[in-house]
Design an enzyme around this catalytic site. Sequence first.
Site, PDB file in Angstrom:
ATOM      1  N   HIS A 238       0.877  -1.168   0.000  1.00 54.56           N
ATOM      2  CA  HIS A 238       0.000   0.000   0.000  1.00 54.56           C
ATOM      3  C   HIS A 238       0.910   1.213   0.000  1.00 54.56           C
ATOM      4  O   HIS A 238       1.777   1.332   0.854  1.00 54.56           O
ATOM      5  CB  HIS A 238      -0.891  -0.026   1.243  1.00 54.56           C
ATOM      6  CG  HIS A 238      -2.038   0.899   1.115  1.00 54.56           C
ATOM      7  ND1 HIS A 238      -1.878   2.263   1.107  1.00 54.56           N
ATOM      8  CD2 HIS A 238      -3.353   0.669   0.943  1.00 54.56           C
ATOM      9  CE1 HIS A 238      -3.068   2.819   0.949  1.00 54.56           C
ATOM     10  NE2 HIS A 238      -3.979   1.880   0.847  1.00 54.56           N
ATOM     11  N   ARG A 258      -4.587  11.179  -2.309  1.00 59.65           N
ATOM     12  CA  ARG A 258      -3.877  11.573  -3.524  1.00 59.65           C
ATOM     13  C   ARG A 258      -4.848  12.072  -4.578  1.00 59.65           C
ATOM     14  O   ARG A 258      -4.587  13.052  -5.253  1.00 59.65           O
ATOM     15  CB  ARG A 258      -3.037  10.418  -4.047  1.00 59.65           C
ATOM     16  CG  ARG A 258      -1.854  10.140  -3.145  1.00 59.65           C
ATOM     17  CD  ARG A 258      -0.967   9.034  -3.688  1.00 59.65           C
ATOM     18  NE  ARG A 258      -1.597   7.737  -3.622  1.00 59.65           N
ATOM     19  CZ  ARG A 258      -1.823   6.956  -4.683  1.00 59.65           C
ATOM     20  NH1 ARG A 258      -1.457   7.357  -5.887  1.00 59.65           N
ATOM     21  NH2 ARG A 258      -2.398   5.788  -4.536  1.00 59.65           N
TER      22      ARG A 258
END
Lengths: 586, 513
Positions: A238, A258
């Site tokens: 991850h 993000r």
Amino acid sequence: MPEVDEVIETDVLVVGGGGAGIVAAIEAAKHGVEVTLAVKGLIGHSGCTPAALGGIAGFYVRDPRDSWWQHFCDTVLGGSFLSDQALVEVFVKEAPMALFALEDWGCIWDRDEDGGPYLRQFGGHTYARSVSSGDRSGSEMIKGLKARLVRSPVRVLDEVNVTKLLIDARGEVAGATAVSVRDGKFIVFKAKAVVLATGGMGRVFPLAYTGDWNVGDGYYMAMLAGARVVDLEMLQWHPTAIWWPPGLRGMAGSEALRSEGGRLYNKHGERFMIKYSPEWLEVATRDFISRSIYREYMAGNATERGGVYLSLTHIPPEVIEKRLPSMFANIKSVGIDIRTEPFEITPAAHYTDGGVVVNVMFESEDIPGLYAVGETAGGIHGGNRLGSNSLPDLMVTGIRAGQAASIRATRLKKAGMVAKVPQDQVKEEMQRVFAPLERGDGISPLELRDRHLDLMWKYVSVIRDGKGLGQAVAEMDAMWSQELPKVRVSDGSKTWNYEWLEALDLYPRLFMSQAMALSALLRTESRANHYREDYPDTDNKNWLKNIEVTYDPSASSLSKMIKTTARPVRVTLLTPEEAGLPGLAD
Amino acid sequence: MTIVSATAETKTIKLTVYRFNPETDAEPRYETYEAEWLPSLTAIMALTYINKHSRANIAFRRGCREAGCGACTISVNGVPALACRALAQDGDVLEPLKGYPVIRDLVIDRTQQTAEMFRKIKYGREGKPIGFIPAKPEAIGVSRALTICADCHGCNSICPPWLESPARFVGPMYLANIIRAMFNPLEEYDRVAQAVDMGLYNCTLCRACTTSCPKDIEITESMILARQRAVEEDVLPEEVREIRRNILETDSLYGVCGKERASWATDLGIPKSGKTLFFASCEYSATEGGRAVLARAAELLQKAGSSLSYLYEEEQCCGAPLYFYGFQKEFREKAAKVQKLLKETGVEEIITPSPACAYTFRELYPKYAGDSNIQVRTVLEVILEKIRSKAISLKAMGNRKVVFHDPAFLSRFLGMVEEPREILASIPGISLVEPKYYWGANTMGDGGLGASEEVNSKIAQARLRQLAEGGAETIVTASAADSARLKQAAQALGREDMEIVDLIELVARALEV
Ligand SMILES: Cc1cc2nc3c(=O)[nH]c(=O)nc-3n(C[C@H](O)[C@H](O)[C@H](O)COP(=O)(O)OP(=O)(O)OC[C@H]3O[C@@H](n4cnc5c(N)ncnc54)[C@H](O)[C@@H]3O)c2cc1C
Ligand code: FES
């Protein structure tokens, strides 16, 4: 010499109490056999399942464009073509039934305005086909499973650490040995079938986003018993787990951080994604971001604390509050305000794609009577698991293995077969298990654990190369043969002895890490979750292969005990040509 | 962007940990360890550090480290917390959860509890045709809010009725799970009857569970919603029906009405109408002791310059018990009626000694009876304001060691924890000892919102014992209901030597000296 404290006879023994183990136990018990479920942690409160967040894939029957075939193709392609297609086929075909079953067991998934299930789309899935329960799907699932479990005639043993499989003279499963964490009792299970549901092995890395005791016990026990384990080099990372504030270390920073515009910086304040991916910047794929961050680390650009910065400070505070409410609240709870301060993130180990080599009933291809389910089974996800494909996997594999195990047990019962436990195996195991309590002097298990974690992070994690892997292999050989036999627990108590648990975990930890390193060393290409700096390209011509590992008890060093073999991928429905994989021809 | 620079200095903190290994120890003991401090250091990280560096071998559970699995619950300074989220601070005391057998150190045996709970709950449908049954998103909202519960046992370990009377109250964790199923439209079992059976009405609504829930679940709110369902479906215990009859017939929770209710005010000459209404409350009007406090309060406020009015016999119950017992419809009617009366008399501000009534006027009326722009304050808030502005000054009455009992409505509903302590601190000569279990840990429930007398008095006795532990001579509290219960408890336990006094009374005495 310690004695066996308890012998428990049961038809089916299930090892592990996450989702997969519970489902297998429920299903086996339906068919009139005696089932015992032994869990290293607390039933329903251990492993990854209760913490799962996003959703459960497999509801492709709502969108008319979608189909089991589409889900199949997504899964196989998402796994970079390493999946065992026969397994993927049963997985996707039975996933919808599994979701229905969960609602019958007392779960309820979020609904749309029209009353039907609300569906989410996850990366790699062509359509929205995942049901969910807010961002706590695992919690909803585990509640239904626990409730159904206690209504089934299953004997549940909390905090019983299973340490070894017992194999009879014919090479079939005869049971297992275990120690009770609570009082140190040594238990021998006599069983006609054993289901391994011990989760993955993410915790062999210092930064991991998985259940805390998941260090590959199931793979280790299966290998020692003579089963093959596959695709171990494929470990999913991850990219943006939290590094600082350290109180949240390992917790996943949502993908949305993000996509909402979060920026990554190194210690010099450079937005390094400009360098690696000027086109995609921070929204490049998970594996690409993970590698970029890791490169920064290796170039000495990590922050003083050891992560990289993720900053949202350029985004209006209202937007952060509205779009990222749970991230905002979570990080706030440990004292950092992401509206005004950057925090630090790092890649973390998340999911073990590989596992025990099984047939379509999730029975080991090598040991009759041994089953593997959930994250412990290999084959479905190939080189990379798609988001939300794991929770339905544990349902389907659990149900199938539960059925098969009960049928086997019934058959053996009718035939009057009694499990014959090999006494020499039991004796040997007892010695191994109690040794760390009895040694007068020796090494701290916690200290060895931490050194091993550092080694894994340095050489076997996000970016690998031949030299580093070789180094890791050599060091693990030494840890195994020179240090492990000297591990000593600081007090000899058999009551919930923390250090003893850690000491016993060192065996699967070191053994399976070595198997991972050796598999990674053999795969001289980069594919899916495996990246080799010295072989950065994907090689479809030579590497449409799975790497299997087996155990050779006669070898002298750990690395020689583990044999790696590459064999062609198992194709049943979708050929590489049909899928249009590049670089197949010369 | 600005880069936060890492501080080079290392700091250590000290943690005190409960140690007990039944295999080798006769008695539990507490030991203090050092851990290297980091910002946002969690209890699990600190314990891991201690185990590695001090080889302390403390037994503690950990699971997901994601606040998801609920395996790691311990008690931090008396309050349940997930060790993977609780921030470790210098001086913290880590203990196993209360109310469970200890296996070793911080590890408790909760296996039976969990299994029992799920066995009795019987989730799910049996043998029904398979497929998604349509349901509206709104219909599953309450159920969803309870999904995030990780069954961590924290709420049980702090729940007064569960700790004192587990046979009559099954615990908030269990009830929350039943309520989760109650609001699942696919359910087939009769969850409402089940909840009532398991003690729904013996919950005292003290909010101990809610204020300490590591997942911030509004457990108490869900109890009230479940009670509303019990009313709708008419599956009420007899004592609850009686309570409703009482309030509706006598306009008071305690059945005090008319002359008796207003008897304390006979000689005070308070006008019947005015802008600032003194709302005496059922709680304070019901007992002689309470009425004495009312007279003191009114005098005190007048002395300090407030011009009060009082409705005398016309004062009615604000309806709080109706709301808290689940009589939603009757509560709305009642609130509308009282609101109308207040508007007609031109009230702009309410001052009341009862924290329960203050909460009801302040929080519930705007929600259920519409906005009235009436300002609501407790007597204590007014007193504190006068102390701060030096409008009144308090004199020494001799040295005295006191302990303050936080009424649930004051501390957990109104959030007033520091205020009463500030008032106490401004009385010269008073020294305050805190009970081991601070306001967050255990109160006795308030105003009888648990329907069982037996359970309530057990809780009060347990609370009295806690309060007496620190050697205080006087228990100060701020609710007539709590005073009355503590007095009963003192009698039952032969502790009549402990003085139990309302904070208002204490301030009034200090003014007089
Ligand atoms: C935070 C997080 C979020 C996730 N979100 C999703 C998602 O949204 N969708 C999705 O599909 N997947 C998700 N996953 C992945 C998914 O949750 C797991 O892959 C899945 O739950 C694994 O289930 P399991 O039953 O195989 O193993 P686990 O749930 O890990 O259970 C392993 C069990 O084995 C026991 N055990 C281990 N060793 C022994 C031993 N020696 N003896 C006895 N017992 C033993 C453990 O105590 C535990 O009970 C997520 C994972 C995490 C960590
Ligand atoms: S470790 Fe799972 S909730 Fe704390």
